[in-house]
Design a protein around this motif. Structure first.
Motif: not given
Length: 308
Positions: A219-243
């Motif tokens: 999530p700290s790379r949202a500005e550097a990776e705008p397309e990933i942020a636009r398409c995938w950044h969400a709280d539930d996805n961050f938890e899936r990523r953590r797991r």
């Protein structure tokens, strides 16, 4: 390599499918394709829209130079928006087959849907191409469940070839915004239930969420990776990523390979489309096929249970 079976396709199909969309020069593409075949890969994904046909021409030249057409499963896609019409499906397929130096696509997808066209008109032209021997099994890419069902209802009523394959997005991460206009995910429960009950095979694009499970998805790379942020950044996805990161550490593998294993562990036939840029990336993808998940691990990754 691991394989799946698709009724109507004569040979077992590699579940890691090589996309040709990222290749522009035969000199760099050929070693990548050679290595994939040497490692047991046999399924290649092409589309008329990729580099406006140049990718098909390149891959056709590769097939001609290696003489491996009879060893592979060839996927063709056509009739992409704005040319998503029954007429374009036929004319573009003819262009694709000419570029690929072959007379038949083993698997054919309509690359998009056009809801303004009655679904039966698409079925009619694909059934005709199937009967002519130009395409084997057929289906839709980025189709809604409603239209996909309607296509098969029409095919059953009229005795024509129906859709037995689908190419929508499926990834451990939920697609928050479409990657491209007109993109459709098969991730909702109704789609997943239909795929399991109908026996439809899914060829999942962006099956590892386009870098979300690498350091680029932090999530700290949202500005550097705008397309990933636009398409995938969400709280539930961050938890899936953590797991996925935690399970990867426990299994001695990478989060990307865990995410891929999630797609391939579904209770229906799934195939992961991959467009690696290098031999090294392709090898890592194939090596990841050795990762397996239990049903409990699969559900835990998708936030359906508290413990793996």
């Amino acid at each position: 390599m691991i394989y799946g079976t698709i009724p109507g396709v004569a040979r077992p199909v590699a579940r890691m499918v090589m996309g040709v969309d990222n290749q522009e020069e035969l000199a760099t593409a050929a070693p990548l394709f050679d290595d994939y075949i040497e490692r047991g890969g046999n399924c290649f994904d092409t589309a008329r829209i990729y580099l406006r046909g140049r990718c098909e021409t390149l891959f056709g030249d590769y097939l001609a130079s290696r003489g491996v057409r009879d060893r592979i499963v060839l996927i063709c896609k056509g009739a992409h928006t704005p040319n998503c019409t029954p007429e374009a499906a036929r004319s573009q397929l003819e262009q694709s087959l000419e570029a690929l130096h072959t007379d038949r696509a083993d698997i054919y997808f309509l690359h998009r849907d056009n809801p303004e066209v009655p679904v039966g008109e698409f079925v009619d032209v694909l059934d005709a191409l199937h009967r002519e021997g130009r395409i084997g099994v057929l289906g839709g890419s980025n189709w809604s469940l409603e239209r996909f069902r309607a296509a098969n209802d029409y095919a059953r009523r009229t005795g024509k070839a129906g859709f037995t394959v689908l190419s929508n997005n499926l990834a451990l991460a939920r697609m928050v915004e479409p990657v491209w206009g007109g993109c459709v995910s098969a991730r909702d429960p109704e789609w997943l239930r239909y795929l399991e009950e109908s026996g439809t095979a899914l060829f999942a694009w962006s099956s590892t969420a386009r870098g979300f499970f690498t350091e680029r998805g932090d999530p700290s790379r949202a500005e550097a990776e705008p397309e990933i942020a636009r398409c995938w950044h969400a709280d539930d996805n961050f938890e899936r990523r953590r797991r996925a990161i935690a399970l990867a550490e426990a299994k001695g593998t990478s989060p990307v390979q865990i995410a891929m294993a999630w797609v391939l562990s579904q209770p229906f036939a799934t195939f992961a489309l991959s467009g690696p840029r290098s031999v090294e990336e392709s090898r890592r993808n194939i090596e990841g096929l050795s990762v397996t998940l239990t049903e409990a691990e699969r559900d835990w990754l998708d936030l359906k249970r508290d413990q793996p």
